[in-house]
Design a protein around this motif. Structure first.
Motif, PDB file in Angstrom:
ATOM      1  N   PHE A 342       0.836  -1.201   0.000  1.00  0.00           N
ATOM      2  CA  PHE A 342       0.000   0.000   0.000  1.00  0.00           C
ATOM      3  C   PHE A 342       0.872   1.253   0.000  1.00  0.00           C
ATOM      4  CE2 PHE A 342      -3.011   2.851   2.505  1.00  0.00           C
ATOM      5  CZ  PHE A 342      -3.750   3.190   1.380  1.00  0.00           C
ATOM      6  N   HIS A 343       1.927   1.250   0.819  1.00  0.00           N
ATOM      7  CA  HIS A 343       2.841   2.402   0.835  1.00  0.00           C
ATOM      8  C   HIS A 343       3.629   2.473  -0.468  1.00  0.00           C
ATOM      9  CE1 HIS A 343       4.844   5.716   2.664  1.00  0.00           C
ATOM     10  NE2 HIS A 343       6.039   5.148   2.670  1.00  0.00           N
ATOM     11  N   LEU A 344       3.962   1.327  -1.036  1.00  0.00           N
ATOM     12  CA  LEU A 344       4.626   1.309  -2.346  1.00  0.00           C
ATOM     13  C   LEU A 344       3.747   2.014  -3.383  1.00  0.00           C
ATOM     14  CD1 LEU A 344       6.340  -1.790  -3.987  1.00  0.00           C
ATOM     15  CD2 LEU A 344       4.780  -0.373  -5.291  1.00  0.00           C
ATOM     16  N   ASP A 408       1.222   5.781   8.375  1.00  0.00           N
ATOM     17  CA  ASP A 408       0.704   5.535   9.720  1.00  0.00           C
ATOM     18  C   ASP A 408       0.306   4.076   9.917  1.00  0.00           C
ATOM     19  OD1 ASP A 408       0.835   8.396  10.249  1.00  0.00           O
ATOM     20  OD2 ASP A 408      -0.649   7.978  11.821  1.00  0.00           O
ATOM     21  N   ALA A 409      -0.153   3.434   8.862  1.00  0.00           N
ATOM     22  CA  ALA A 409      -0.475   2.010   8.959  1.00  0.00           C
ATOM     23  C   ALA A 409       0.783   1.198   9.258  1.00  0.00           C
ATOM     24  CB  ALA A 409      -1.122   1.533   7.662  1.00  0.00           C
ATOM     25  N   ILE A 410       1.891   1.566   8.640  1.00  0.00           N
ATOM     26  CA  ILE A 410       3.154   0.872   8.907  1.00  0.00           C
ATOM     27  C   ILE A 410       3.581   1.080  10.350  1.00  0.00           C
ATOM     28  CG2 ILE A 410       5.624   0.856   8.365  1.00  0.00           C
ATOM     29  CD1 ILE A 410       4.876   1.450   5.464  1.00  0.00           C
ATOM     30  N   ILE A 411       3.486   2.321  10.822  1.00  0.00           N
ATOM     31  CA  ILE A 411       3.898   2.614  12.204  1.00  0.00           C
ATOM     32  C   ILE A 411       3.041   1.828  13.197  1.00  0.00           C
ATOM     33  CG2 ILE A 411       4.049   4.441  13.937  1.00  0.00           C
ATOM     34  CD1 ILE A 411       4.705   6.371  11.627  1.00  0.00           C
ATOM     35  N   ASP A 412       1.733   1.782  12.968  1.00  0.00           N
ATOM     36  CA  ASP A 412       0.854   1.009  13.857  1.00  0.00           C
ATOM     37  C   ASP A 412       1.225  -0.469  13.840  1.00  0.00           C
ATOM     38  OD1 ASP A 412      -0.479   3.295  14.515  1.00  0.00           O
ATOM     39  OD2 ASP A 412      -2.220   2.923  13.236  1.00  0.00           O
ATOM     40  N   TRP A 498      -6.872   7.697   1.074  1.00  0.00           N
ATOM     41  CA  TRP A 498      -8.219   7.733   1.648  1.00  0.00           C
ATOM     42  C   TRP A 498      -9.129   6.698   0.976  1.00  0.00           C
ATOM     43  CZ3 TRP A 498     -10.759  11.091   5.205  1.00  0.00           C
ATOM     44  CH2 TRP A 498     -12.151  11.002   5.206  1.00  0.00           C
ATOM     45  N   THR A 499      -9.036   6.599  -0.342  1.00  0.00           N
ATOM     46  CA  THR A 499      -9.972   5.772  -1.104  1.00  0.00           C
ATOM     47  C   THR A 499      -9.692   4.285  -0.977  1.00  0.00           C
ATOM     48  OG1 THR A 499     -10.162   7.577  -2.708  1.00  0.00           O
ATOM     49  CG2 THR A 499     -10.953   5.412  -3.405  1.00  0.00           C
ATOM     50  N   TYR A 500      -8.418   3.909  -0.958  1.00  0.00           N
ATOM     51  CA  TYR A 500      -8.084   2.491  -1.092  1.00  0.00           C
ATOM     52  C   TYR A 500      -7.612   1.810   0.191  1.00  0.00           C
ATOM     53  CZ  TYR A 500      -8.374   3.626  -6.046  1.00  0.00           C
ATOM     54  OH  TYR A 500      -8.820   4.045  -7.269  1.00  0.00           O
ATOM     55  N   ILE A 501      -7.431   2.549   1.281  1.00  0.00           N
ATOM     56  CA  ILE A 501      -6.939   1.901   2.496  1.00  0.00           C
ATOM     57  C   ILE A 501      -7.908   0.845   2.995  1.00  0.00           C
ATOM     58  CG2 ILE A 501      -7.898   3.740   3.981  1.00  0.00           C
ATOM     59  CD1 ILE A 501      -5.555   3.200   5.897  1.00  0.00           C
ATOM     60  N   ASP A 502      -9.186   1.131   2.897  1.00  0.00           N
ATOM     61  CA  ASP A 502     -10.190   0.182   3.385  1.00  0.00           C
ATOM     62  C   ASP A 502     -10.085  -1.144   2.642  1.00  0.00           C
ATOM     63  OD1 ASP A 502     -12.306  -0.994   4.598  1.00  0.00           O
ATOM     64  OD2 ASP A 502     -13.797   0.504   4.037  1.00  0.00           O
ATOM     65  N   ARG A 503      -9.968  -1.059   1.310  1.00  0.00           N
ATOM     66  CA  ARG A 503      -9.968  -2.279   0.509  1.00  0.00           C
ATOM     67  C   ARG A 503      -8.596  -2.954   0.489  1.00  0.00           C
ATOM     68  NH1 ARG A 503     -12.414  -1.773  -5.380  1.00  0.00           N
ATOM     69  NH2 ARG A 503     -14.276  -1.571  -4.079  1.00  0.00           N
ATOM     70  N   VAL A 504      -7.550  -2.187   0.223  1.00  0.00           N
ATOM     71  CA  VAL A 504      -6.220  -2.784   0.034  1.00  0.00           C
ATOM     72  C   VAL A 504      -5.637  -3.284   1.348  1.00  0.00           C
ATOM     73  CG1 VAL A 504      -3.845  -2.312  -0.697  1.00  0.00           C
ATOM     74  CG2 VAL A 504      -5.758  -1.407  -2.022  1.00  0.00           C
ATOM     75  N   GLY A 522      -0.228  -8.739  14.141  1.00  0.00           N
ATOM     76  CA  GLY A 522      -0.280  -7.274  14.138  1.00  0.00           C
ATOM     77  C   GLY A 522      -1.311  -6.713  13.176  1.00  0.00           C
ATOM     78  N   LEU A 523      -1.271  -7.147  11.914  1.00  0.00           N
ATOM     79  CA  LEU A 523      -2.193  -6.617  10.916  1.00  0.00           C
ATOM     80  C   LEU A 523      -3.624  -7.069  11.197  1.00  0.00           C
ATOM     81  CD1 LEU A 523      -1.960  -4.790   8.461  1.00  0.00           C
ATOM     82  CD2 LEU A 523      -1.811  -6.834   7.030  1.00  0.00           C
TER      83      LEU A 523
END
Length: 663
Positions: A342-344, A408-412, A498-504, A522-523
């Motif tokens: 996702f970050h990529l 932020d997803a990576i940090i969490d 914003w758009t793709y975090i939910d799905r990806v 973790g995930l």
């Protein structure tokens, strides 16, 4: 057209364009060369979008396209694995490549190697697509090496520059070091699995989870640990992880479009993609995951610090890429593979945007890259400024821009991990947020705000500037072929997170493409706690990472707008620390002293001992001396006197009779 034909179209369209333009570019002309290459990549982009839609509907494919050779049970084939991971990657790669192709029309307009450059970048796109679409290690290795080869051609594109030649050789050699480990990893896979096919290897991996191998004397290591570390060493070269990162900053010697393509969507992301693809192997070795985590954390923190002392605008962004690749590697190490991908994806958009915006500035200032000779460009280049501003906010991780959600997803995920080394990684990625905000907005402010330093020479002298300075007296906005890609890249830099975090990230988008062990929770914990984008932002605002990002931006504003004299004071007071950072922790000096000079000494010794003493001295000159000695002895016999020959014949006959009687 069937889906199978569409799969072939994705890599073959840019390959066809690269071949035609590479062989006949000067004959068909500049216009048709760039049209053909852009058309090829546009076809790949559209085809990738259709494939992504088809995959999201539940249709996947894994099969061979062409069997090259079989050796016993081992098959060497070209094939495609089309699943959610592949579909997402080919869409990102082809779209970013398309933007770079269009941008290149404006950036390379005055370059003599125009058609050659278009051929190279199309070939580069083909290589990356073949790597991503592979369903076996042979094709993966082919794409891996092809990407490295074409990057050598592109980084050294301006081959009349000694610095470009040095940078291309440096990239090639650094990647060869990593590729040695990569080849060893694949060799171990063939030795223990007897197959190069992904599906076969992944299926057989659990059975080898406890199998060991003796690598160093009597010490044994898990086979899967050795395989995974070998593969990741390859990723360290391609994705520029410490200590094999040294080639990436110097790759800025290439034209800006290829800097964007290498750093955003192709070469450096190959290692991240590969580890995510190999998740069924890495999940069986916590040691390998810990290794990935520590290397990634070190890269994320220490490369970000180097971004603070750079004045070349492209090098600032290059060290930013190194740091962000470290974040992705950390995500891989803590089993947050989807967060890494996702970050990529988000990083590909805003990093390509920042590089192309930097290129737009460089065009306006007639290839000036030193930020100390910029400033005040906002009013001259409004489109470039606002798109760069969007990219900077995304890179700094400010909501609701794309980089915020993925970072932020990576940090969490790091804070929820139990992988050895996660505490160090948590510190590195958290502190890195502050440094990212600082160097990002330092670059933005020094380039677009403050006094117009490119006019300073004229103002101080009171008369005309030299020839180079005259050209930058009135910078202006770049042509539409440059600004349109900036705008098109700025759009996903805003909304893609914003758009793709939910799905990806939380919607099981990748399905069976990525495997996570049940012990790595973790995930899964993050997924259980997911309640939407607004809740995610609200939670992030209460964490140190968000306020560190804000503090980094505020520090840049204070240091470079309110107190522009202070950075110079801090530099003087830093003393040896600043010298250490300016010299990039002396990695290059160490490599030159230990490896380059060391191998030169070994080569000199081999030349003196092996070549001169043994080969020349013993074999060549020794045989010559032996012949000379034999000739000197025979010279006494070949005297020309008949009685000497008669005497010799008598002795010979006597010797033969003696030998015959003695029998």
């Amino acid at each position: 057209m069937t889906m199978h034909q569409l799969y072939l179209l994705v890599p073959l369209a840019p390959l066809f364009a690269a071949i035609v333009v590479g062989l006949w570019g000067p004959k068909i002309g500049r216009a048709w060369s760039h049209r053909l290459c852009i058309l090829g990549v546009a076809i790949s982009t559209v085809a990738s979008a259709f494939i992504l839609r088809d995959v999201m509907a539940g249709n996947v494919f894994n099969g061979d396209i062409y069997v090259w050779e079989t050796s016993g049970d081992l098959k060497f084939a070209l094939g495609f694995l089309i699943d959610p991971l592949t579909a997402l990657m080919i869409t990102v790669v082809s779209f970013v490549s398309l933007m770079v192709h269009i941008y290149t029309i404006g950036y390379m307009a005055d370059d003599d190697g125009y058609t050659r450059f278009f051929s190279y970048i199309s070939l580069f796109t083909f290589s990356m697509l073949m790597l991503v679409m592979a369903n076996n290690f042979l094709q993966l290795f082919f794409g891996w090496e092809a990407v490295g080869l074409v990057s050598y051609l592109l980084i050294g594109f301006w081959y009349t520059r000694p610095t470009a030649i040095y940078a291309s050789l440096k990239a090639f050699l650094a990647n060869r070091v990593g590729d040695f480990g990569f080849a060893l990893g694949i060799g171990l896979i063939v030795a223990y699995f007897g197959s190069l096919d992904y599906a076969t290897v992944f299926k057989g991996a659990p059975a080898l989870a406890s199998t060991t191998i003796d690598l160093f004397g009597s010490s044994s290591t898990l086979v899967l640990t050795a395989i995974c570390i070998g593969l990741f060493v390859g990723a360290m070269g391609k994705s520029a992880q410490v200590p094999l990162h040294v080639w990436l900053p110097d790759s800025m010697e290439g034209p800006t479009p290829i800097s964007a393509l290498i750093h955003a969507a192709t070469m450096v992301t190959a290692g991240i993609f590969m580890v995510a693809r190999m998740s069924p192997l890495f999940e069986l070795s916590d040691t390998a995951l810990a290794f990935v985590t520590v290397i990634g954390a070190t890269t994320a923190l220490f490369m970000a610090i180097l971004g603070l002392v750079q004045f070349d605008i492209k090098r600032v962004i290059a060290y930013s890429t190194l740091s962000q690749l470290g974040y992705m590697a950390v995500a891989l190490g803590v089993s947050a593979y989807s967060a890494a991908i996702f970050h990529l994806m988000t990083h590909a958009f805003f990093k390509a945007l920042l590089f192309l915006a930097a290129g737009s500035v460089i065009i306006a200032l007639h290839h000036e890259q030193d930020m100390r000779k910029m400033g005040g460009l906002k009013k001259y280049m409004p489109i470039t400024y606002w798109t760069a501003f969007v990219g900077s906010l995304a890179l700094a991780g400010i909501p609701p821009f794309a980089g915020f959600f993925s970072k932020d997803a990576i940090i969490d995920a790091v804070y929820l991990s139990q992988i050895p080394g996660h505490t160090y990684a948590a510190f590195a990625v958290t502190v890195g947020v502050f440094i990212t905000g600082l160097y990002t907005f330092r670059m933005l402010i020094m380039t677009f705000h403050g006094e117009e330093r490119f006019r300073r020479a004229d103002a101080l002298t009171g008369h005309g500037m030299d020839h180079a300075d005259h050209h930058v007296a009135d910078p202006h906005e770049s042509p539409w072929v440059v600004t349109v890609p900036l705008v098109l890249l700025a759009i996903p830099s805003v909304y893609s997170g914003w758009t793709y975090i939910d799905r990806v990230l939380f919607g099981n988008f990748f399905g069976s493409s990525i495997m996570i062990a049940q012990t790595h929770t973790g995930l899964a914990t993050m997924t259980e706690e997911w309640h939407g984008q607004l809740e995610f932002i609200t939670h992030a605002v209460a964490t140190p990472a968000f306020w560190l990002a804000i503090a980094g931006i505020a520090s840049a504003w204070f240091l470079y707008i309110r107190r522009p004299d202070l950075p110079w004071v801090l530099r003087e007071r830093a003393g040896g620390l600043y010298t250490l950072l300016v010299n990039n922790y002396y990695f290059d000096q160490f490599n030159d002293w230990f490896f380059a000079r060391g191998f030169r000494r070994i080569g000199a010794w081999c030349s003196n001992v092996g070549d001169r003493s043994i080969i020349d001295g013993f074999f060549v000159n020794g045989s010559a001396r032996l012949v000379a000695l034999a000739s000197a002895l025979l010279r006494h016999i070949q005297s020309g006197y008949i009685y000497h020959y008669a005497f010799t014949m008598i002795i010979g006959v006597f010797a033969l009779l003696t030998w015959w009687v003695g029998r």
